[in-house]
Design an enzyme around this catalytic site. Structure first.
Site, short mmCIF file in Angstrom:
data_model
loop_
_atom_site.label_atom_id
_atom_site.label_comp_id
_atom_site.label_asym_id
_atom_site.label_seq_id
_atom_site.Cartn_x
_atom_site.Cartn_y
_atom_site.Cartn_z
CB CYS A 226 16.50 -21.47 12.33
SG CYS A 226 15.59 -22.56 11.14
N1 LIG Z 1 15.75 -24.97 7.34
C1 LIG Z 1 15.77 -25.38 8.38
O1 LIG Z 1 16.67 -25.94 8.99
C2 LIG Z 1 14.33 -25.25 9.24
C3 LIG Z 1 14.05 -25.96 10.47
C4 LIG Z 1 13.14 -25.96 11.17
C5 LIG Z 1 12.17 -24.99 10.82
N2 LIG Z 1 12.23 -24.25 9.55
C6 LIG Z 1 10.89 -23.23 9.25
O2 LIG Z 1 10.47 -23.94 8.07
C7 LIG Z 1 9.97 -22.84 7.08
C8 LIG Z 1 10.73 -23.31 5.65
O3 LIG Z 1 11.82 -23.08 5.80
P1 LIG Z 1 13.06 -23.91 4.88
O4 LIG Z 1 14.26 -23.72 5.27
O5 LIG Z 1 12.32 -25.05 4.14
O6 LIG Z 1 12.45 -22.68 3.49
P2 LIG Z 1 12.92 -22.77 1.87
O7 LIG Z 1 13.26 -21.48 1.56
O8 LIG Z 1 14.06 -23.91 1.75
O9 LIG Z 1 11.75 -23.43 1.08
C9 LIG Z 1 10.48 -22.83 1.11
C10 LIG Z 1 9.91 -23.17 -0.27
O10 LIG Z 1 8.71 -22.52 -0.08
C11 LIG Z 1 8.38 -22.09 -1.59
N3 LIG Z 1 7.34 -21.10 -1.30
C12 LIG Z 1 7.38 -19.82 -0.79
N4 LIG Z 1 6.19 -19.15 -0.83
C13 LIG Z 1 5.34 -19.96 -1.35
C14 LIG Z 1 3.75 -19.94 -1.33
N5 LIG Z 1 3.06 -19.16 -1.12
N6 LIG Z 1 3.31 -21.15 -1.93
C15 LIG Z 1 4.09 -22.26 -2.26
N7 LIG Z 1 5.48 -22.43 -2.40
C16 LIG Z 1 5.97 -21.15 -1.58
C17 LIG Z 1 9.69 -21.63 -1.96
O11 LIG Z 1 9.80 -21.42 -3.27
C18 LIG Z 1 10.60 -22.47 -1.17
O12 LIG Z 1 10.81 -23.46 -2.21
C19 LIG Z 1 10.50 -21.51 7.81
O13 LIG Z 1 9.48 -21.10 8.55
C20 LIG Z 1 11.54 -22.13 8.74
O14 LIG Z 1 11.98 -21.01 9.72
C21 LIG Z 1 13.40 -24.43 8.75
#
Ligand SMILES: NC(=O)c1ccc[n+]([C@@H]2O[C@H](COP(=O)([O-])OP(=O)(O)OC[C@H]3O[C@@H](n4cnc5c(N)ncnc54)[C@H](O)[C@@H]3O)[C@@H](O)[C@H]2O)c1
Length: 434
Positions: free
Chosen positions: A265
């Site tokens: 983030c």
């Molecule tokens: N990690 C955090 O603390 C957090 C907190 C708030 C918001 N976010 C936001 O949430 C979103 C996700 O972050 P995250 O940390 O969960 O990411 P992550 O990398 O942990 O998980 C994302 C998942 O999406 C899958 N993926 C990617 N493209 C795909 C597609 N086209 N179809 C299906 N699956 C797909 C990946 O394989 C992965 O398992 C981001 O925008 C991030 O900025 C994250």
């Protein structure tokens, strides 16, 4: 409107955000299918091995037993879903521009199965105008129209991995959709898993609110990082100064300096705002300045290590440096964008031999792509100098300070401990122990 428990939910992207969401809806009694493009991840999840710290294997196994299903794209049943949540990554390119590739790929996947009456909720952090712009356009290539044939909303996530309180039902959730009816529908659904859902006037407002939260954090971290550098020159202890300021019961929020910012983030999201602002002929100087300061911190840490060795009459070149902790923050295994990757590469680039220890991160790549393996703590403590980048609870810091000869402490893990004279060089404070 109260959503019935026979609503079927699909969650696209089962990472730090999507997996807890899928499990929360399952625990609320809804039918949930989780979809992820990463085959090995799907297999891991199906075998009840949780890849993230905040979800135990047991909790995942219970959710699977209660009906949560997981699948890779072609075999997913997206057309059966009443509501589709999108929780895929939103990275930046090397030149720090938004990369909407995963979001648009997810939209393409949904579009192929989109049917009338579905609600699609984007949850990935992104710039204002994504949901109502490129995301919507990709979905509407189906021939269906948002607001008329299907509903479209943005509902940002506030989970803070490693901090169970952030996942509590009482932490407010925001939601804004392309129509008031869609906002109410998405909010009613979110109320199944959260007691405090706040409806906004548009997806753009919800997108910008999420970015404001992260820019606020990034800017305030930059502020104290800058103060740390100033305190080093002034011979003051930035940690004492921050603790003192934090005694003010209003108008101040405590942030702490460190070796840089990491995770998905804080080093990433602000650039979504800066990029979008440029489209309005507007330079977001706070984002650029905070980025400059925070991304310079790992280099400063390398300089501190050289300074510490100099005190012993030694050069960084040829020295053995132990890096303690490479996860981007304490008590998690997430090492994405960790400043340790720059610190390690910077040390190696100046001729040091580096070993690291992290009980949560068995292997790690520095920014040059070089792969490292976590070594026993003893090996790190026997180094010419130890750099504390991340202080996990699982590492006994009393033991570290009892045994290490020379420590560069970037996170004040030595604060309040008895250390030997000229044993510890603290970021933002100079030498501890006289
Ligand atoms: N990690 C955090 O603390 C957090 C907190 C708030 C918001 N976010 C936001 O949430 C979103 C996700 O972050 P995250 O940390 O969960 O990411 P992550 O990398 O942990 O998980 C994302 C998942 O999406 C899958 N993926 C990617 N493209 C795909 C597609 N086209 N179809 C299906 N699956 C797909 C990946 O394989 C992965 O398992 C981001 O925008 C991030 O900025 C994250």
């Amino acid at each position: 409107m109260t959503p019935s428990s026979d609503q079927r939910i699909a969650v696209v992207g089962l990472g730090y955000v999507g997996l807890p969401l899928a499990i929360a809806f399952t625990e609320a009694g809804l039918q949930v299918e989780g979809i992820d493009a990463n085959g090995p991840r799907v297999a891991e999840l199906a075998a009840a091995h949780s890849p993230i710290d905040d979800i135990s294997d047991q909790r995942l196994a219970t959710a699977l037993a209660d009906g949560l299903s997981v699948a890779e794209p072609p075999s997913a049943h997206l057309a059966d879903a009443d509501v589709v949540f999108v929780c895929v990554p939103t990275p930046i390119t090397r030149s720090k521009d938004p990369d909407l590739g995963p979001v648009l790929n997810a939209a393409t996947l949904i579009r192929e199965h989109l049917r009338e009456g579905q609600l699609v909720v984007l949850q990935s952090t992104t710039f204002p105008g994504t949901t109502s712009g490129p995301f919507r356009e990709e979905l509407e290539r189906s021939g269906l129209v948002a607001g008329r044939d299907f509903d479209l909303a943005f509902a940002p996530e506030r989970v803070n991995p490693g901090d169970p309180a952030s996942a509590a039902k009482g932490v407010p959730r925001l939601v804004g959709a392309t129509s008031q009816a869609a906002t109410s529908r998405a909010a009613a659904l979110l109320r199944c898993i959260n007691d405090n859902v706040i409806e906004l006037s548009s997806p753009d407002a919800a997108e910008l609110a999420k970015l404001l939260e992260n820019v606020f954090r990034n800017v305030n971290i930059a502020l104290v990082n800058q103060l740390a550098l100033l305190c080093e020159r002034m011979g003051l202890d930035v940690w004492e100064v921050i603790d003192a300021a934090a005694t003010k019961p209003f108008g101040f929020m405590r942030f702490t300096p460190g070796p840089g910012v990491g995770g998905h983030c804080i080093p990433v999201d602000p650039y979504y705002l800066a990029w979008r602002a440029r489209e309005f002929d507007f330079i977001d100087r706070f984002v650029e300045l905070a980025g400059d300061i925070n991304f310079a911190m790992p280099r400063h840490v390398v300089d501190l290590v050289a300074e510490a060795l100099n005190e012993r009459g030694r050069a960084l070149r040829g020295a053995r440096i132990g890096v303690l902790g490479v996860a981007f923050k304490p008590n998690v295994r997430d090492a994405r964008n960790s400043p340790a990757a720059d610190v390690i590469a910077g040390l190696i680039g100046r001729g040091a031999n580096v070993v690291y220890h992290d009980p949560h991160v068995p292997t790690f790549r520095d920014v040059t792509g070089t792969r490292h393996e976590s070594q026993p703590l003893d090996d790190v403590l026997a180094a010419d100098a130890v750099v504390v980048v991340t202080a996990h609870k699982a590492v006994d810091m009393d033991d570290v300070y009892a045994r290490a000869d020379l420590v560069v402490d970037t996170v004040n893990s030595s604060g309040g401990r008895d250390v030997r004279p000229r044993q510890v060089l603290r970021l933002g404070a100079g030498w501890s122990g006289g």
